[in-house]
Design a protein around this motif. Structure first.
Motif, PDB file in Angstrom:
ATOM      1  N   LEU A 466     -26.128  26.560 -17.075  1.00  0.00           N
ATOM      2  CA  LEU A 466     -26.958  26.065 -15.658  1.00  0.00           C
ATOM      3  C   LEU A 466     -27.932  24.921 -16.328  1.00  0.00           C
ATOM      4  N   ALA A 467     -28.914  25.343 -17.312  1.00  0.00           N
ATOM      5  CA  ALA A 467     -30.187  24.520 -17.574  1.00  0.00           C
ATOM      6  C   ALA A 467     -29.308  23.427 -18.288  1.00  0.00           C
ATOM      7  N   ARG A 468     -28.548  23.216 -18.737  1.00  0.00           N
ATOM      8  CA  ARG A 468     -27.841  22.058 -19.486  1.00  0.00           C
ATOM      9  C   ARG A 468     -27.618  21.232 -18.341  1.00  0.00           C
ATOM     10  N   ARG A 469     -26.959  21.573 -17.434  1.00  0.00           N
ATOM     11  CA  ARG A 469     -26.302  20.829 -16.210  1.00  0.00           C
ATOM     12  C   ARG A 469     -27.430  20.422 -15.584  1.00  0.00           C
ATOM     13  N   GLU A 470     -28.571  21.054 -15.216  1.00  0.00           N
ATOM     14  CA  GLU A 470     -29.826  20.446 -14.619  1.00  0.00           C
ATOM     15  C   GLU A 470     -30.506  19.388 -15.400  1.00  0.00           C
ATOM     16  N   LEU A 471     -30.461  19.588 -16.744  1.00  0.00           N
ATOM     17  CA  LEU A 471     -31.108  18.318 -17.482  1.00  0.00           C
ATOM     18  C   LEU A 471     -30.179  16.944 -17.571  1.00  0.00           C
ATOM     19  N   ARG A 472     -29.050  17.209 -17.291  1.00  0.00           N
ATOM     20  CA  ARG A 472     -28.120  16.202 -17.295  1.00  0.00           C
ATOM     21  C   ARG A 472     -28.130  15.341 -15.877  1.00  0.00           C
ATOM     22  N   GLU A 473     -28.101  16.547 -14.934  1.00  0.00           N
ATOM     23  CA  GLU A 473     -27.962  15.943 -13.628  1.00  0.00           C
ATOM     24  C   GLU A 473     -28.980  16.436 -12.557  1.00  0.00           C
ATOM     25  N   PRO A 474     -30.111  15.967 -12.533  1.00  0.00           N
ATOM     26  CA  PRO A 474     -31.310  16.725 -11.684  1.00  0.00           C
ATOM     27  C   PRO A 474     -30.781  16.779 -10.391  1.00  0.00           C
ATOM     28  N   GLY A 475     -31.176  18.033  -9.931  1.00  0.00           N
ATOM     29  CA  GLY A 475     -30.691  18.355  -8.425  1.00  0.00           C
ATOM     30  C   GLY A 475     -29.475  19.290  -8.600  1.00  0.00           C
ATOM     31  N   THR A 476     -28.942  19.488  -9.699  1.00  0.00           N
ATOM     32  CA  THR A 476     -27.749  20.590  -9.639  1.00  0.00           C
ATOM     33  C   THR A 476     -28.180  21.832  -9.060  1.00  0.00           C
ATOM     34  N   ILE A 477     -29.205  22.242  -9.611  1.00  0.00           N
ATOM     35  CA  ILE A 477     -29.635  23.649  -9.282  1.00  0.00           C
ATOM     36  C   ILE A 477     -29.840  23.842  -7.390  1.00  0.00           C
ATOM     37  N   ALA A 478     -30.635  22.804  -7.162  1.00  0.00           N
ATOM     38  CA  ALA A 478     -30.925  22.561  -5.618  1.00  0.00           C
ATOM     39  C   ALA A 478     -29.513  22.773  -4.975  1.00  0.00           C
ATOM     40  N   GLN A 479     -28.430  21.991  -5.368  1.00  0.00           N
ATOM     41  CA  GLN A 479     -27.429  21.926  -4.459  1.00  0.00           C
ATOM     42  C   GLN A 479     -26.679  23.365  -4.827  1.00  0.00           C
ATOM     43  N   LEU A 480     -26.492  23.700  -5.893  1.00  0.00           N
ATOM     44  CA  LEU A 480     -25.961  25.351  -6.087  1.00  0.00           C
ATOM     45  C   LEU A 480     -27.001  26.175  -5.345  1.00  0.00           C
ATOM     46  N   MET A 481     -28.150  26.066  -5.095  1.00  0.00           N
ATOM     47  CA  MET A 481     -28.898  27.280  -4.438  1.00  0.00           C
ATOM     48  C   MET A 481     -28.485  26.955  -2.828  1.00  0.00           C
ATOM     49  N   ALA A 482     -28.448  25.803  -2.477  1.00  0.00           N
ATOM     50  CA  ALA A 482     -28.061  25.473  -1.112  1.00  0.00           C
ATOM     51  C   ALA A 482     -26.445  25.924  -0.736  1.00  0.00           C
ATOM     52  N   ASP A 483     -25.718  25.877  -1.587  1.00  0.00           N
ATOM     53  CA  ASP A 483     -24.198  26.368  -1.423  1.00  0.00           C
ATOM     54  C   ASP A 483     -24.194  27.840  -1.327  1.00  0.00           C
ATOM     55  N   TRP A 484     -24.919  28.537  -2.267  1.00  0.00           N
ATOM     56  CA  TRP A 484     -24.999  29.921  -2.373  1.00  0.00           C
ATOM     57  C   TRP A 484     -25.603  30.355  -0.925  1.00  0.00           C
ATOM     58  N   ARG A 485     -26.849  29.752  -0.383  1.00  0.00           N
ATOM     59  CA  ARG A 485     -27.317  30.214   0.693  1.00  0.00           C
ATOM     60  C   ARG A 485     -26.337  30.039   1.968  1.00  0.00           C
ATOM     61  N   ASP A 486     -25.622  29.130   1.805  1.00  0.00           N
ATOM     62  CA  ASP A 486     -24.631  28.561   3.175  1.00  0.00           C
ATOM     63  C   ASP A 486     -23.418  29.883   2.933  1.00  0.00           C
ATOM     64  N   ALA A 487     -23.057  30.257   1.737  1.00  0.00           N
ATOM     65  CA  ALA A 487     -22.009  31.060   1.577  1.00  0.00           C
ATOM     66  C   ALA A 487     -22.515  32.540   1.901  1.00  0.00           C
ATOM     67  N   GLN A 488     -23.702  32.923   1.755  1.00  0.00           N
ATOM     68  CA  GLN A 488     -24.455  34.180   2.212  1.00  0.00           C
ATOM     69  C   GLN A 488     -24.307  34.174   3.621  1.00  0.00           C
ATOM     70  N   SER A 489     -24.476  33.113   4.530  1.00  0.00           N
ATOM     71  CA  SER A 489     -24.566  33.024   5.858  1.00  0.00           C
ATOM     72  C   SER A 489     -23.335  32.857   6.395  1.00  0.00           C
TER      73      SER A 489
END
Length: 489
Positions: A466-489
């Motif tokens: 996860l950290a490696r992906r965020e370093l390569r593509e900033p914003g990856t974690i924010a997008q994954l977090m949004a996807d996770w919240r959408d899945a929870q709702s």
């Protein structure tokens, strides 16, 4: 509950209900008479009560003037023959609440000249203000035996931790963390005085003694972590609080969030003038005090929404520029609140150079406040290429990264998905800063090596990826977090 305690609670409720004059009347009574009613409220009187008074002052300027008047009255009493340790403690606490270190320094200088025996008693209380205004010569005079001071501080922390262990009370964790935080603050003050008076060898001795004299491995780890990653102790305290029962959100915060949602909906409908009106109202409206909301986080989201509007509606950009001028005019009166607002405004105007200039000004006028605000502007300093400024606040790269990785490993072993995302994002953000400074100094190879080392220190393969992906593509974690919240709702 004593009458004094009831009056303090009544003041707080009056403020929340907008009855500001009633709240001020109760605060005045509590400050002047609470100890006559209940001497056990001495600590509350100079901490929680003053904190609530400042919250009132943010919405009712007369409250600030009233608190300043009490401070000025007591200062005159000290200078006119009524000097006592208790009176200086009162003045120091009020100045701390007002953010006026210079006033404490000026009073202490006069006490030092006129009543040296009282100055000896007051020196420990005055020390943070002496450091804040950079009077290191005077501070060093009242720090004659730094290593003995560290020994005494470490003994207090050891005894407190041993007492908690003897009781076996796990609910005391926040108290221990608070003690750790105070200990590290004291050690930092001492080392700062020694560093600024050119005693580098003694700085190293003090720093080593501060860890070596702690008897518990857990204490040493907690203190070391706070030294290397300032703010980690507060993060641990917040995490502990979140693990318990959460209080219901106050209606005032719900109203603010609802207003921001209406502004967003108006923008999406193309009702730009209405969206601008709502954004301005959100900023100007009285907000719940910091202990009942995450003010800075909310303001960031509010300015983000305003920034989206400004991209589509030029008058909104002009309004942001006008607001920046207004905030800048109030910077001296409320430096921390206004500085953070200006930082967020500059992100959307965008004007990083203005933020850099503001931070350099803050370093000169209020170095302690600059240290507190550094992490809010670190990314902007990097964008501006201010390597020298960054190096003044960042730990040594390899050591800082090692302790940050250790903290991440400890957290992700057993935490919720949102926290895993958040802690990994914080780890990557810190790593980007360290690597950015190395690159600014022409050491790209060192930056690549640091990034590789940092990733190798992460024990969990998923977190490392996860950290490696965020370093390569900033914003990856924010997008994954949004996807996770959408899945929870």
């Amino acid at each position: 509950m004593s009458q004094a305690h009831e009056i303090l609670e009544r003041a707080r409720n009056a403020r929340l209900e907008g009855k500001y004059e009633d709240a001020l009347r109760d605060h005045l009574w509590f400050h002047e008479h609470a100890l006559d009613e209940d001497p056990s409220l001495a600590g509350v009187r100079l901490s929680f009560a003053l904190r609530d008074w400042i919250y009132l002052a943010e919405q009712f300027p007369l409250a600030r003037r009233a608190l300043q008047a009490i401070r000025d009255r007591d200062t005159q009493r000290v200078l006119n023959g009524g000097a006592t340790l208790q009176r200086f403690q009162d003045i120091n606490a009020i100045n701390s609440a007002l953010g006026d270190d210079r006033a404490t320094h000026e009073l202490f200088v006069q006490i030092d000249a006129q009543i040296p025996e009282l100055a000896q008693q007051c020196a420990e209380l005055a020390m943070p203000s002496l450091v804040a205004v950079e009077d290191f010569t005077l501070a060093r005079r009242y720090l004659p035996a730094p290593l003995e001071r560290i020994t005494a501080l470490a003994q207090r922390l050891n005894e407190f931790a041993q007492e908690l262990a003897r009781r076996g009370n796990t609910s005391s964790a926040p108290a221990l963390l608070s003690y750790v935080l105070n200990y590290t603050k004291e050690v930092r003050l001492i080392t700062e005085v020694l560093r600024r008076t050119g005693e580098d060898e003694l700085v190293e001795q003090v720093a080593s003694a501060a860890l070596e004299q702690l008897k518990s491995d857990a204490l040493r780890d907690a203190v070391q972590r706070e030294f290397e990653t300032p703010g980690s102790t507060i993060a641990a305290m917040v995490a502990h609080a979140k693990a318990g029962e959460q209080p219901p959100r106050r209606p005032a915060m719900s109203d603010a969030l609802a207003a921001m949602q209406r502004a967003s909906q108006a923008r999406e409908r193309g009702e730009y003038a209405e969206a601008l009106r709502l954004n301005q109202a959100i900023h100007d409206a009285p907000m719940p005090p910091p202990d009942e909301r995450q003010e800075h986080s909310f303001r960031r989201f509010a300015f983000f929404e305003w920034g989206l509007l400004a991209r589509e509606y030029p008058p909104a950009l002009l309004a942001m520029q006008a607001l920046r001028e207004r905030e800048a005019a109030q910077l001296e009166a409320e430096p921390e609140l206004r500085f953070l607002c200006l930082v967020e405004l500059n992100r959307h105007l965008p004007d990083p150079r203005h933020t850099l200039a503001l931070f350099l000004q803050l370093e000169s006028s209020a170095p302690a406040l600059a240290r507190r605000c550094f992490h809010y502007v670190a990314d902007v300093l990097l964008e501006c290429g201010a390597a020298a400024v960054l190096q003044r606040y960042l730990p040594e790269p390899q050591e800082g990264t090692r302790y940050r990785a250790q903290y991440l490993n400890d957290v992700v072993r057993d935490c919720t998905m949102p926290r895993r995302f958040g802690e990994t994002q914080a780890f990557v953000d810190d790593l980007r800063l360290q690597c950015g400074v190395l690159k600014l100094n022409g050491n790209s190879a060192g930056a690549e090596a640091l990034a590789a080392t940092a990733l190798s220190l992460i024990e969990s393969e998923d977190t490392r990826d996860l950290a490696r992906r965020e370093l390569r593509e900033p914003g990856t974690i924010a997008q994954l977090m949004a996807d996770w919240r959408d899945a929870q709702s």
